[in-house]
Scaffold this active site. Structure first.
Site, PDB file in Angstrom:
ATOM      1  N   SER A  60       0.794  -1.241   0.000  1.00 23.38           N
ATOM      2  CA  SER A  60       0.000   0.000   0.000  1.00 23.38           C
ATOM      3  C   SER A  60       0.819   1.280   0.000  1.00 23.38           C
ATOM      4  O   SER A  60       0.241   2.371  -0.095  1.00 23.38           O
ATOM      5  CB  SER A  60      -0.943   0.006   1.205  1.00 23.38           C
ATOM      6  N   LYS A  63       0.163   3.780  -2.697  1.00 21.74           N
ATOM      7  CA  LYS A  63      -0.883   4.804  -2.642  1.00 21.74           C
ATOM      8  C   LYS A  63      -0.339   6.228  -2.584  1.00 21.74           C
ATOM      9  O   LYS A  63      -1.090   7.185  -2.814  1.00 21.74           O
ATOM     10  CB  LYS A  63      -1.807   4.539  -1.456  1.00 21.74           C
ATOM     11  N   SER A 115      -6.058   3.482   4.355  1.00 24.40           N
ATOM     12  CA  SER A 115      -5.498   2.652   3.281  1.00 24.40           C
ATOM     13  C   SER A 115      -6.581   1.960   2.464  1.00 24.40           C
ATOM     14  O   SER A 115      -6.467   0.785   2.102  1.00 24.40           O
ATOM     15  CB  SER A 115      -4.529   1.611   3.860  1.00 24.40           C
TER      16      SER A 115
END
Length: 434
Positions: A60, A63, A115
């Protein structure tokens, strides 16, 4: 006597502990992650690294690129209508619904704090229309930022064998993202609520998973301006963060950590960076650096066109040096403020950057017929007289040509007048004869 020995031993012990502590302060900490970078965000200087260019699945932490593209291509109050796919994406979600209308701001909070993979996919579809097209945009932007070991195939970081990046590349992306004030505002918010929408009547709470910005956390780090965690079974743990102290901003990236010690490790990295390095000003925009001489008598002041900073190790007293990249400007014309030269900045025998140099005055390469500021000597007088003679000769030739032209015109007119007189006399005699 025993007291004296005791005092001496105590002094030796204290001195030894202090020396060891000072020595430890200068030694980079041991970090469990496989890929690590500690970067100065202003200059891009690398203060510590481990396998900085090795490719790992970033989970993640992907991102931060999605957030960067959202801030660059959208307004926070833009409304996004959620499509069919985002609500059903795997992994962490904030629970958005098909047909729901949310602002880009809401989706960014869901993306960075909780997230949300659904938020990542919704933003990607809003910006580019599809995941594939958005992935192309991610890779294009990564190349523009100088990333050399990155290939994104989705906006959220769910594992894919082709989805890879490096600690160095993530640092470059976070360096750019941290320039946006909206990132710090969002990423340092401990709790956020999404207001009721057309599909949800209740407020949705979103809490920040970044322990470095939670005041009650044992890992709280004063000066942290945001961060992003990441985890999948294949990617292991990862974490990126940015922190500021004493006017210096540092970026830390930890990738592929199997021990999950990134909370404590990143604090050690930041302490090491702030304790051992400082951001120093070499030149500020407009500073007078030196002078450039043209034709042995015209001096051009050279000014710094922009601010230039460098990172100094606290154990070093060295300062950068300036090496001007000279070139002939005698045939050039320029205005005050125009960039006319460049200079290489050297620090510890290494080139750390290039500085544009601007002119402090206007300058024209056009030379007068005679420059009286030059040294007055016989050769110059001779040269001047030759110029005058050439100029006079040209004027004389032109005058002669003009006189000849005028004479021809007068002669032509005189002939015409004579012809007319002859014609009148002839006509008069012809009438009398008849």
């Amino acid at each position: 006597m025993n007291k004296l020995i005791t005092y001496i031993l105590a002094f030796i012990l204290i001195f030894s502990l202090t020396a060891n502590k000072a020595e430890a302060k200068n030694v980079p900490p041991k970090i469990s992650a496989d890929g690590v970078v500690l970067m100065d965000a202003t200059t891009g200087s690398i203060l510590y690294s481990k396998n900085q260019d090795s490719k790992y699945p970033p989970a993640s932490t992907t991102k931060i690129m999605t957030a960067l593209l959202a801030l660059e291509n959208c307004k926070l109050d833009d409304i996004v209508k959620i499509g069919k796919k985002p609500p059903f994406v795997e992994g962490s979600r904030i629970g958005i619904l098909e047909g729901e209308k949310l602002s880009v701001k809401d989706l960014l909070y869901g993306l960075l704090l909780q997230s949300g993979n659904d938020c990542a996919q919704a933003l990607a579809e809003h910006i580019s229309g599809s995941i594939d097209t958005f992935s192309e945009l991610m890779n294009k932007r990564a190349l523009e930022l100088g990333c050399q070991n990155t290939n994104f195939v989705n906006p959220h970081g769910l594992y894919d064998a082709a989805h890879r990046t490096s600690a160095m590349d993530l640092a470059l992306i976070l360096k750019e993202l941290s320039k946006h004030k909206e990132f710090k505002e969002i990423a340092t918010t401990t709790m956020y609520y999404i207001e009721p929408t057309n599909k949800s009547k209740e407020k949705r709470p979103i809490w920040n998973k970044n322990r470095l910005i939670q005041p009650n956390s044992e890992y709280y780090y004063e000066g942290c301006e945001g961060g992003k965690t990441g985890y999948t079974v294949q990617s292991k743990h990862s974490y990126v963060s940015v922190a500021s102290k004493n006017g210096q901003r540092l970026i830390a990236v930890l990738l592929h950590d199997s021990e999950r010690t990134y909370w404590s490790d990143v604090r050690k990295l930041f302490d090491y960076g702030f304790d051992n390095f400082s951001l120093e000003t070499f030149y500020l925009e407009g500073d007078h650096l030196t002078e450039y001489t043209i034709n042995d008598n015209i001096k051009i002041p050279l000014l710094a066109s922009e601010n230039f900073y460098y990172v100094k190790n606290s154990s070093s007293n060295e300062v950068p040096t300036l090496k001007i990249n000279n070139k002939d400007l005698s045939e050039k014309s320029f205005k005050r403020g125009d960039n006319i030269l460049t200079a290489s900045i050297l620090y510890k025998d290494k080139r750390i950057g290039t500085l544009n140099l601007a002119s402090g005055i206007d300058y024209s390469s056009k030379k007068p017929l005679f420059n009286f500021s030059e040294k007055f000597n016989f050769n110059m007088i001779k040269s001047f007289l030759l110029k005058i003679l050439k100029f006079t000769s040209i004027l004389l030739i032109l005058a002669i040509i003009m006189l000849r032209i005028r004479k021809k015109i007068r002669d032509k007119k005189r002939r015409k007048r004579k012809e007319k007189i002859r014609e009148k006399i002839y006509m008069s005699k012809y009438k009398n004869f008849k």
